[in-house]
Write a protein that holds these residues in place. Sequence first.
Motif, mmCIF file in Angstrom:
data_model
loop_
_atom_site.group_PDB
_atom_site.id
_atom_site.type_symbol
_atom_site.label_atom_id
_atom_site.label_comp_id
_atom_site.label_asym_id
_atom_site.label_seq_id
_atom_site.Cartn_x
_atom_site.Cartn_y
_atom_site.Cartn_z
ATOM 1 N N LEU A 20 0.822 -1.207 0.000
ATOM 2 C CA LEU A 20 0.000 0.000 0.000
ATOM 3 C C LEU A 20 0.860 1.264 0.000
ATOM 4 O O LEU A 20 0.625 2.202 -0.775
ATOM 5 N N THR A 24 1.461 3.923 -3.159
ATOM 6 C CA THR A 24 1.120 5.332 -2.960
ATOM 7 C C THR A 24 2.295 6.233 -3.300
ATOM 8 O O THR A 24 2.134 7.281 -3.946
ATOM 9 N N ASP A 30 -4.348 2.807 -8.757
ATOM 10 C CA ASP A 30 -5.052 1.566 -8.436
ATOM 11 C C ASP A 30 -4.051 0.445 -8.177
ATOM 12 O O ASP A 30 -2.934 0.450 -8.730
ATOM 13 N N SER A 86 -13.653 0.202 2.333
ATOM 14 C CA SER A 86 -12.729 1.342 2.267
ATOM 15 C C SER A 86 -11.688 1.228 3.366
ATOM 16 O O SER A 86 -11.916 0.603 4.406
ATOM 17 N N LEU A 96 -3.534 7.144 4.112
ATOM 18 C CA LEU A 96 -4.158 6.336 3.070
ATOM 19 C C LEU A 96 -5.667 6.531 3.087
ATOM 20 O O LEU A 96 -6.310 6.490 4.132
ATOM 21 N N ILE A 98 -8.448 4.760 0.695
ATOM 22 C CA ILE A 98 -8.522 3.775 -0.386
ATOM 23 C C ILE A 98 -9.925 3.196 -0.487
ATOM 24 O O ILE A 98 -10.541 2.852 0.517
ATOM 25 N N LEU A 113 -7.958 -1.997 -5.446
ATOM 26 C CA LEU A 113 -7.889 -0.884 -4.501
ATOM 27 C C LEU A 113 -7.688 0.408 -5.266
ATOM 28 O O LEU A 113 -6.708 0.548 -6.006
ATOM 29 N N ILE A 115 -6.727 4.142 -5.008
ATOM 30 C CA ILE A 115 -6.061 5.070 -4.095
ATOM 31 C C ILE A 115 -6.545 6.485 -4.398
ATOM 32 O O ILE A 115 -6.357 6.998 -5.504
#
Length: 444
Positions: A20, A24, A30, A86, A96, A98, A113, A115
């Motif tokens: 994650l 980011t 995604d 979420s 985050l 998401i 996911l 972002i």
Amino acid sequence: MLKVFKFDSMPIVDIINEILVDATKKDASDIHFDSHENFMKVRIRVDGQLVDYTEIPQKYVRNLITRIKIISGMNITESRLPQDGSIKSTIKDVDLDIRVSSIPTSNGEKIVLRILDYKRSLSGIETLGFSEKNYKKVVKMISSPNGIVLVTGATGTGKSTTVYSILQRLNKEESNIITIEDPIEMDIEGINQIQTNPEIGLTFATALRAIFRQDPNVVMVGEIRDSETAKIAIRAAITGHLVLSTLHTNDALSTIERLMDMDVEKYLLASALTGIIAQQLARKLCDECKKKRKTTEFEKKLLKDILNKDIDEIYEAVGCEHCHNGYKGRLAIQEVLDINQEIKDALSMNVRKGKLKDLIYTNDVTTLLQDGLEKAVQGQTTIEEILKLIEIDEIESEAKQKNKKPNIENNTDKLVVTKKEEEKEPTLNDVVTKSIDDDLYTSF
């Protein structure tokens, strides 16, 4: 090169966190977890392109899916039905936000996911890449005390970013702003936001009916999805409210056609519609490595036909350690239509599509293709990127409006232009006169 994790010694919680955070930091929009027969492939979408990130051995897949479902608030025992969730958390000093979606496939569950990044929304509409002419149009449209302004485009083209930027601009102490969303993507202080819940009957339409008793100045409908919502939103716009919403259409003309298909009365649409902002996203050239090259014969003729400019050099993608194959980030290309009285009259009189198109695409409107090519000439993107977004028949249509019809052959290095005298179409005054003679106004 795929990233390698030590699954035998590294907890699955840490692996998920690293995926994650890393995605980011890479500015991915995604993360895709694709189930295969013997493994799960993880891909990330960077600048609109999916690239392979890592692979998960089959024996760890179940634990990985369970972990994602737990932190996103989904049912870990349900794998046969689609689910949504979420994630809002801070991991390794990275905030985050998401959106999570899972669907069952023949090889197991697929999880995606999304972002969410609201830095652009918070920066204001002046940072969204509008040309000076389009920016002035947008400011004029949202300054209206009533009417409906629509932001249109395909999924993932930045519609929410544009709408939230407009809301930030309108969020003042003297204004009562209410939004209806599914889901609420960004919490904004000072704005009343409603999360729809169809399971208990709280739909866009029912929420819209209720909020007009709340004395709103501005109403934002997350998306117009059906005829009922469209009709209520349009009627709200002609009763003293400024309404913002989004619609899945490609350009200004198709937006009007879609609303007509939703059985919105034409005279109401003519009265309510204030403006349309159509947009798409193109990959942005890397400033570190882009370089100029000579334009091809095809590009010269295209730029001459569409922009009426003689361009001898254009920028191209190269690629370096700072970017992805010569591109870094994305920029919006926009088409902004300010609905004038002439267009309103045409809508009221049910003028045919060809005439309506001529009224919309005048010299005052910069089309998506024109805006994209202008930004390619400026070195922000490439012609190749724009032609991926704009279909060939759209190119032919725009060139025809300039009394030139391009014949784009399979060999894209050639562009044969032939002049064609078109039949003279009736003017709007002719249409008005005929409409009166035929007593068409009596239906209103």
